[in-house]
Design a protein around this motif. Structure first.
Motif, PDB file in Angstrom:
ATOM      1  N   PRO A 142       0.765  -1.269  -0.212  1.00  0.00           N
ATOM      2  CA  PRO A 142       0.068   0.009  -0.002  1.00  0.00           C
ATOM      3  C   PRO A 142       0.825   1.117   0.029  1.00  0.00           C
ATOM      4  O   PRO A 142       0.444   2.229  -0.609  1.00  0.00           O
ATOM      5  CB  PRO A 142      -0.807   0.008   1.347  1.00  0.00           C
ATOM      6  N   ALA A 154       1.986   1.612  -3.657  1.00  0.00           N
ATOM      7  CA  ALA A 154       0.762   1.915  -4.495  1.00  0.00           C
ATOM      8  C   ALA A 154       0.534   3.290  -4.213  1.00  0.00           C
ATOM      9  O   ALA A 154       0.059   3.960  -5.019  1.00  0.00           O
ATOM     10  CB  ALA A 154      -0.219   1.109  -4.225  1.00  0.00           C
ATOM     11  N   ALA A 176      -9.821   4.907  -8.424  1.00  0.00           N
ATOM     12  CA  ALA A 176      -9.195   3.830  -8.453  1.00  0.00           C
ATOM     13  C   ALA A 176      -8.310   3.421  -7.334  1.00  0.00           C
ATOM     14  O   ALA A 176      -8.344   2.313  -6.712  1.00  0.00           O
ATOM     15  CB  ALA A 176      -8.073   3.740  -9.949  1.00  0.00           C
ATOM     16  N   TYR A 177      -7.978   4.673  -6.743  1.00  0.00           N
ATOM     17  CA  TYR A 177      -7.141   4.489  -5.531  1.00  0.00           C
ATOM     18  C   TYR A 177      -8.132   3.764  -4.330  1.00  0.00           C
ATOM     19  O   TYR A 177      -7.975   2.925  -3.518  1.00  0.00           O
ATOM     20  CB  TYR A 177      -6.595   5.712  -4.823  1.00  0.00           C
ATOM     21  N   ILE A 193     -10.969   2.215  -4.670  1.00  0.00           N
ATOM     22  CA  ILE A 193     -11.588   0.825  -5.047  1.00  0.00           C
ATOM     23  C   ILE A 193     -10.241  -0.373  -4.765  1.00  0.00           C
ATOM     24  O   ILE A 193     -10.543  -1.234  -4.224  1.00  0.00           O
ATOM     25  CB  ILE A 193     -12.038   0.740  -6.532  1.00  0.00           C
ATOM     26  N   PHE A 194      -9.322   0.003  -5.133  1.00  0.00           N
ATOM     27  CA  PHE A 194      -8.240  -1.126  -5.399  1.00  0.00           C
ATOM     28  C   PHE A 194      -7.188  -1.023  -4.419  1.00  0.00           C
ATOM     29  O   PHE A 194      -6.655  -1.857  -3.851  1.00  0.00           O
ATOM     30  CB  PHE A 194      -7.558  -1.007  -6.519  1.00  0.00           C
ATOM     31  N   ILE A 195      -6.605   0.268  -3.955  1.00  0.00           N
ATOM     32  CA  ILE A 195      -5.563   0.208  -2.875  1.00  0.00           C
ATOM     33  C   ILE A 195      -5.981   0.475  -1.503  1.00  0.00           C
ATOM     34  O   ILE A 195      -5.213  -0.049  -0.575  1.00  0.00           O
ATOM     35  CB  ILE A 195      -4.778   1.463  -3.173  1.00  0.00           C
ATOM     36  N   LYS A 243      -6.356  -2.440   0.777  1.00  0.00           N
ATOM     37  CA  LYS A 243      -4.958  -2.982   1.026  1.00  0.00           C
ATOM     38  C   LYS A 243      -4.330  -2.536   2.192  1.00  0.00           C
ATOM     39  O   LYS A 243      -3.282  -3.150   2.768  1.00  0.00           O
ATOM     40  CB  LYS A 243      -4.068  -2.790   0.003  1.00  0.00           C
ATOM     41  N   SER A 294     -16.672   2.327  -2.274  1.00  0.00           N
ATOM     42  CA  SER A 294     -16.336   2.609  -3.580  1.00  0.00           C
ATOM     43  C   SER A 294     -17.274   3.287  -4.553  1.00  0.00           C
ATOM     44  O   SER A 294     -17.172   4.121  -5.280  1.00  0.00           O
ATOM     45  CB  SER A 294     -15.829   1.122  -4.231  1.00  0.00           C
TER      46      SER A 294
END
Ligand SMILES: [Zn+2]
Length: 231
Positions: free
Chosen positions: A54, A57, A92-93, A95-97, A100, A114
């Motif tokens: 993380p 990212a 995007a951060y 949702i995906f990062i 984490k 999200s």
């Protein structure tokens, strides 16, 4: 009890297999901390979380955000096109990062987060372009989809049984949403007053949902499908 290596029958008192010498583990007795009943390498790793990914990212997300903003401010003197780029990266951060950062991210929390981030991004685009479609269109659409997906995710997480009912119900609910979607599109962006295309995705989704629920109810059919598709 039987020896795990050679299969010989063992007396309860035996510590070592009399035939092959393999150590006997009594599953009912408490295990010592450093005692392994099968190869050490096969044990699940002790929870030692690394935040390397993380952090990396986040740096990867911040870098283009700063460059984009700097370029936009340098050449346009204001935040113009960079707003979309930054918004997309932030979305995007989230949702995906963002999940984490947590050792066991709970989808019941992160899924609505999200969707909320997506709604905010749409709101930003709407405000910048003076579109006027956020409140009458984007908000209800995102809200309904969020409600359906979050309900399904919540049920899947906290109800142990009935996955097929949940999937089937969610798909059918999305199907029932289609006429509303068409109505919203027609009322905001113009178009015919008669409902048209939404019938087809609605019918398809309702059929799929009904089929999933049928599989949930009818055990022989479910077993047939499981055999057929190796699931
Ligand atoms: Zn043995």
């Amino acid at each position: 009890m039987y020896c795990v290596k050679c299969g010989v029958k063992l007396a309860e008192s035996e510590k070592v297999c009399p035939l092959c010498g393999t150590r006997v583990y009594h599953p009912d007795l408490p295990q010592k901390e450093d005692e392994y009943t099968y190869p050490k390498s096969r044990y699940p790793k002790k929870e030692r979380r690394s935040l390397g990914f993380p952090i990396f990212a986040t740096a990867c997300a911040l870098f283009p955000i700063i460059i984009t903003l700097a370029c936009d401010l340098r050449f346009s003197g204001a935040v113009t096109w960079s707003g979309y780029v930054v918004g997309a990266i932030v979305l995007a951060y989230v949702i995906f990062i963002l999940p984490k950062w947590f050792s066991a991210p709970n989808p019941v929390i992160f899924v609505p987060c999200s969707f909320a981030a997506a709604a905010l991004f749409l709101l930003y685009i709407d405000l910048v372009t003076h579109g006027g479609w956020f409140l009458p269109f984007a908000l209800p659409v995102v809200a309904v989809i969020t409600a359906i997906i979050t309900a399904a995710v919540t049920l899947l997480r906290y109800v142990k049984k009935g996955k097929l009912y949940i999937f089937g119900g969610a798909v059918a609910a999305l199907g029932l949403f289609m006429p509303l979607l068409e109505y919203l599109i027609a009322s905001v962006f113009g178009g015919g007053n008669m409902l048209g295309w939404s019938f087809y995705p609605m019918a398809a989704l309702l059929l799929i949902g009904a089929f999933l629920i049928f599989l949930a109810i009818c055990r022989p059919a479910r077993e047939f499908v499981e055999r057929k598709f190796f699931i």
